[in-house]
Design a protein around this motif. Structure first.
Motif, PDB file in Angstrom:
ATOM      1  N   ASP A 100       0.813  -1.217   0.000  1.00 17.58           N
ATOM      2  CA  ASP A 100       0.000   0.000   0.000  1.00 17.58           C
ATOM      3  C   ASP A 100       0.845   1.265   0.000  1.00 17.58           C
ATOM      4  O   ASP A 100       0.389   2.317  -0.452  1.00 17.58           O
ATOM      5  CB  ASP A 100      -0.933   0.008   1.222  1.00 17.58           C
ATOM      6  CG  ASP A 100      -2.033  -1.032   1.110  1.00 17.58           C
ATOM      7  OD1 ASP A 100      -2.287  -1.512  -0.009  1.00 17.58           O
ATOM      8  OD2 ASP A 100      -2.643  -1.361   2.151  1.00 17.58           O
ATOM      9  N   ASP A 101       2.081   1.171   0.493  1.00 19.76           N
ATOM     10  CA  ASP A 101       2.946   2.348   0.574  1.00 19.76           C
ATOM     11  C   ASP A 101       4.286   2.135  -0.110  1.00 19.76           C
ATOM     12  O   ASP A 101       5.272   2.805   0.206  1.00 19.76           O
ATOM     13  CB  ASP A 101       3.183   2.735   2.042  1.00 19.76           C
ATOM     14  CG  ASP A 101       1.900   3.145   2.740  1.00 19.76           C
ATOM     15  OD1 ASP A 101       1.204   4.033   2.229  1.00 19.76           O
ATOM     16  OD2 ASP A 101       1.580   2.553   3.787  1.00 19.76           O
ATOM     17  N   ALA A 102       4.345   1.205  -1.051  1.00 19.13           N
ATOM     18  CA  ALA A 102       5.605   0.871  -1.714  1.00 19.13           C
ATOM     19  C   ALA A 102       5.614   1.328  -3.164  1.00 19.13           C
ATOM     20  O   ALA A 102       4.568   1.432  -3.807  1.00 19.13           O
ATOM     21  CB  ALA A 102       5.842  -0.639  -1.654  1.00 19.13           C
ATOM     22  N   TRP A 103       6.794   1.609  -3.665  1.00 21.76           N
ATOM     23  CA  TRP A 103       6.963   1.847  -5.112  1.00 21.76           C
ATOM     24  C   TRP A 103       6.734   0.540  -5.862  1.00 21.76           C
ATOM     25  O   TRP A 103       6.090   0.505  -6.899  1.00 21.76           O
ATOM     26  CB  TRP A 103       8.376   2.377  -5.376  1.00 21.76           C
ATOM     27  CG  TRP A 103       8.662   2.652  -6.816  1.00 21.76           C
ATOM     28  CD1 TRP A 103       8.310   3.761  -7.529  1.00 21.76           C
ATOM     29  CD2 TRP A 103       9.356   1.793  -7.731  1.00 21.76           C
ATOM     30  NE1 TRP A 103       8.745   3.633  -8.845  1.00 21.76           N
ATOM     31  CE2 TRP A 103       9.388   2.444  -8.982  1.00 21.76           C
ATOM     32  CE3 TRP A 103       9.967   0.535  -7.605  1.00 21.76           C
ATOM     33  CZ2 TRP A 103      10.009   1.883 -10.102  1.00 21.76           C
ATOM     34  CZ3 TRP A 103      10.578  -0.028  -8.722  1.00 21.76           C
ATOM     35  CH2 TRP A 103      10.593   0.648  -9.950  1.00 21.76           C
ATOM     36  N   ALA A 104       7.251  -0.538  -5.297  1.00 22.73           N
ATOM     37  CA  ALA A 104       7.035  -1.887  -5.834  1.00 22.73           C
ATOM     38  C   ALA A 104       7.419  -2.880  -4.749  1.00 22.73           C
ATOM     39  O   ALA A 104       8.135  -2.541  -3.811  1.00 22.73           O
ATOM     40  CB  ALA A 104       7.856  -2.129  -7.094  1.00 22.73           C
ATOM     41  N   VAL A 105       6.927  -4.110  -4.888  1.00 18.93           N
ATOM     42  CA  VAL A 105       7.284  -5.203  -3.992  1.00 18.93           C
ATOM     43  C   VAL A 105       8.031  -6.254  -4.799  1.00 18.93           C
ATOM     44  O   VAL A 105       7.605  -6.626  -5.900  1.00 18.93           O
ATOM     45  CB  VAL A 105       6.037  -5.832  -3.339  1.00 18.93           C
ATOM     46  CG1 VAL A 105       6.399  -7.125  -2.607  1.00 18.93           C
ATOM     47  CG2 VAL A 105       5.380  -4.855  -2.378  1.00 18.93           C
ATOM     48  N   THR A 106       9.134  -6.724  -4.251  1.00 19.57           N
ATOM     49  CA  THR A 106       9.956  -7.727  -4.931  1.00 19.57           C
ATOM     50  C   THR A 106       9.993  -9.004  -4.108  1.00 19.57           C
ATOM     51  O   THR A 106      10.204  -8.958  -2.889  1.00 19.57           O
ATOM     52  CB  THR A 106      11.393  -7.208  -5.128  1.00 19.57           C
ATOM     53  OG1 THR A 106      11.360  -5.955  -5.800  1.00 19.57           O
ATOM     54  CG2 THR A 106      12.215  -8.188  -5.948  1.00 19.57           C
ATOM     55  N   VAL A 107       9.805 -10.139  -4.784  1.00 24.51           N
ATOM     56  CA  VAL A 107       9.866 -11.433  -4.112  1.00 24.51           C
ATOM     57  C   VAL A 107      10.643 -12.401  -4.981  1.00 24.51           C
ATOM     58  O   VAL A 107      10.785 -12.209  -6.194  1.00 24.51           O
ATOM     59  CB  VAL A 107       8.460 -12.011  -3.831  1.00 24.51           C
ATOM     60  CG1 VAL A 107       7.681 -11.144  -2.870  1.00 24.51           C
ATOM     61  CG2 VAL A 107       7.676 -12.194  -5.139  1.00 24.51           C
ATOM     62  N   GLY A 108      11.144 -13.468  -4.356  1.00 29.29           N
ATOM     63  CA  GLY A 108      11.783 -14.529  -5.111  1.00 29.29           C
ATOM     64  C   GLY A 108      10.752 -15.454  -5.727  1.00 29.29           C
ATOM     65  O   GLY A 108       9.568 -15.399  -5.399  1.00 29.29           O
ATOM     66  N   SER A 109      11.206 -16.314  -6.602  1.00 30.04           N
ATOM     67  CA  SER A 109      10.260 -17.198  -7.282  1.00 30.04           C
ATOM     68  C   SER A 109       9.911 -18.430  -6.473  1.00 30.04           C
ATOM     69  O   SER A 109       8.947 -19.127  -6.771  1.00 30.04           O
ATOM     70  CB  SER A 109      10.831 -17.626  -8.647  1.00 30.04           C
ATOM     71  OG  SER A 109      12.071 -18.276  -8.482  1.00 30.04           O
ATOM     72  N   ARG A 110      10.698 -18.720  -5.439  1.00 30.70           N
ATOM     73  CA  ARG A 110      10.388 -19.829  -4.532  1.00 30.70           C
ATOM     74  C   ARG A 110      10.699 -19.405  -3.109  1.00 30.70           C
ATOM     75  O   ARG A 110      11.406 -18.434  -2.884  1.00 30.70           O
ATOM     76  CB  ARG A 110      11.200 -21.081  -4.877  1.00 30.70           C
ATOM     77  CG  ARG A 110      10.884 -21.674  -6.242  1.00 30.70           C
ATOM     78  CD  ARG A 110      11.769 -22.886  -6.479  1.00 30.70           C
ATOM     79  NE  ARG A 110      11.489 -23.496  -7.771  1.00 30.70           N
ATOM     80  CZ  ARG A 110      12.076 -23.141  -8.898  1.00 30.70           C
ATOM     81  NH1 ARG A 110      12.959 -22.163  -8.898  1.00 30.70           N
ATOM     82  NH2 ARG A 110      11.788 -23.746 -10.025  1.00 30.70           N
ATOM     83  N   GLY A 111      10.176 -20.155  -2.146  1.00 27.50           N
ATOM     84  CA  GLY A 111      10.420 -19.813  -0.755  1.00 27.50           C
ATOM     85  C   GLY A 111      10.968 -20.981   0.036  1.00 27.50           C
ATOM     86  O   GLY A 111      11.337 -22.012  -0.526  1.00 27.50           O
ATOM     87  N   ARG A 112      11.003 -20.821   1.338  1.00 28.74           N
ATOM     88  CA  ARG A 112      11.481 -21.868   2.223  1.00 28.74           C
ATOM     89  C   ARG A 112      10.351 -22.832   2.549  1.00 28.74           C
ATOM     90  O   ARG A 112       9.191 -22.566   2.296  1.00 28.74           O
ATOM     91  CB  ARG A 112      12.017 -21.260   3.522  1.00 28.74           C
ATOM     92  CG  ARG A 112      13.208 -20.367   3.339  1.00 28.74           C
ATOM     93  CD  ARG A 112      13.571 -19.634   4.595  1.00 28.74           C
ATOM     94  NE  ARG A 112      13.994 -20.546   5.656  1.00 28.74           N
ATOM     95  CZ  ARG A 112      13.359 -20.679   6.809  1.00 28.74           C
ATOM     96  NH1 ARG A 112      12.263 -19.976   7.051  1.00 28.74           N
ATOM     97  NH2 ARG A 112      13.803 -21.506   7.727  1.00 28.74           N
ATOM     98  N   GLY A 113      10.710 -23.951   3.118  1.00 21.06           N
ATOM     99  CA  GLY A 113       9.699 -24.874   3.622  1.00 21.06           C
ATOM    100  C   GLY A 113       9.384 -26.001   2.675  1.00 21.06           C
ATOM    101  O   GLY A 113      10.109 -26.296   1.729  1.00 21.06           O
ATOM    102  N   ALA A 114       8.230 -26.625   2.899  1.00 22.07           N
ATOM    103  CA  ALA A 114       7.886 -27.854   2.185  1.00 22.07           C
ATOM    104  C   ALA A 114       7.530 -27.622   0.730  1.00 22.07           C
ATOM    105  O   ALA A 114       7.476 -28.560  -0.053  1.00 22.07           O
ATOM    106  CB  ALA A 114       6.707 -28.541   2.890  1.00 22.07           C
ATOM    107  N   PHE A 115       7.275 -26.395   0.346  1.00 29.17           N
ATOM    108  CA  PHE A 115       6.801 -26.134  -1.002  1.00 29.17           C
ATOM    109  C   PHE A 115       7.856 -25.472  -1.882  1.00 29.17           C
ATOM    110  O   PHE A 115       7.549 -24.833  -2.856  1.00 29.17           O
ATOM    111  CB  PHE A 115       5.554 -25.248  -0.952  1.00 29.17           C
ATOM    112  CG  PHE A 115       4.427 -25.866  -0.186  1.00 29.17           C
ATOM    113  CD1 PHE A 115       3.687 -26.896  -0.724  1.00 29.17           C
ATOM    114  CD2 PHE A 115       4.131 -25.436   1.098  1.00 29.17           C
ATOM    115  CE1 PHE A 115       2.656 -27.494  -0.010  1.00 29.17           C
ATOM    116  CE2 PHE A 115       3.098 -26.020   1.820  1.00 29.17           C
ATOM    117  CZ  PHE A 115       2.359 -27.055   1.266  1.00 29.17           C
TER     118      PHE A 115
END
Length: 291
Positions: A100-115
């Motif tokens: 809501d208050d960001a220019w953009a949000v960046t994430v990786g294509s995968r995460g931690r854990g079982a998935f």
């Protein structure tokens, strides 16, 4: 106040790869970088801190991950201003709130854990589908991540949904000093009557001309705002999701407008964005329409 580029970090190699890309992106745009780590245990462990001198394991893990991320960002580019925060909620809720208050949000294509074996984590899909700011999923090969192709790829959808994505793509191309490839796919129906005077003789030409007109309409305002950007306009026959994934192998960033639809599972992305987020060979930016 300048809005930050937000990065979701979770300690995985993919999130650190996204962080590296985001540091370079923040430097290009002269943006502050905000690193966030979501810890659902944070809210429950706060009470235990008052009863014990020993830090809970979840708190130690969160501090270590956010600290390592901050140090990595500083080592990559000490000129980028970095802030960090551990927030007590699930990753999807945290990133949507940050959007809501960001220019953009960046994430990786995968995460931690079982998935981690999934092509794209559920958090990345959910945030891209619902965020109010652009969401960039960092994925792809070494050349695409390093930005060596010197090319931004824009997938042009419907005229009423593509203006914000076009402006974002032009801005990226201008800051990077590279070429912008604007692609509009078109299809000729397998069974089509030629009784209509516009279709008589060459139905394919009619559909290609319509695609070209949509392309010009979507690009018009952004092209006027960024006259120095070199633009390569492309109309190509075929399925848009396949064309863009194939062309992403020669791009540093693929930009798409967010075409969202409601389903029983909530907001979902359209086929083109969904396919790109799973299979593109470069980072993918999903840009929503202005509110």
């Amino acid at each position: 106040m300048t809005r930050p580029l937000v990065v979701g970090v979770d300690g995985s190699e993919d999130s650190f790869r996204a962080l590296d890309w985001a540091v370079d992106e923040a430097a290009r745009h002269q943006l502050p970088l905000r690193l966030v780590y979501a810890s659902r245990w944070e809210r429950y462990e706060e009470a235990s801190l008052t009863l014990s001198l020993k830090r809970p394991a979840g708190k130690v893990l969160a501090d270590n991950i956010i600290g390592a991320a901050s140090e990595r960002a500083d080592l990559r580019d000490a000129e980028v201003t970095v802030s960090t925060q551990v927030l007590g909620d699930d990753p999807e809720t945290v990133l949507l709130r940050e959007a809501d208050d960001a220019w953009a949000v960046t994430v990786g294509s995968r995460g931690r854990g079982a998935f981690t074996g999934l092509l794209l984590g559920s958090v990345g899909l959910a945030v891209a589908a619902r965020a109010r700011c652009p969401v960039i999923v960092v994925r792809g090969d070494k050349a695409g991540l390093a930005g060596t192709h010197e090319r931004v790829l824009l997938g042009v959808g419907d005229a009423d949904q593509g203006s914000e994505a076009a402006r974002f793509a032009f801005h990226e191309a201008a800051v990077r000093g590279c070429v912008l490839d604007a692609v509009r796919a078109w299809r000729s129906p397998s069974v089509e009557t030629t009784d209509h005077p516009l279709l008589a003789g060459s139905p394919e030409r009619y559909h290609e001309d319509r695609a070209s007109a949509v392309l010009d309409e979507v690009l018009e305002k952004a092209a006027a705002e960024y006259p120095a950007v070199r633009v390569r306009r492309v109309t190509a026959e075929g399925a848009a999701h396949k064309l863009l994934v194939r062309r992403s192998a020669a791009a540093d960033l693929l930009v798409l407008g967010a075409q969202r639809r409601d389903s029983r599972l909530g907001l979902q992305l359209g086929r083109v964005a969904h396919s790109a987020l799973h299979h593109a060979e470069c980072p993918v930016a999903v840009v929503p329409r202005a509110a």
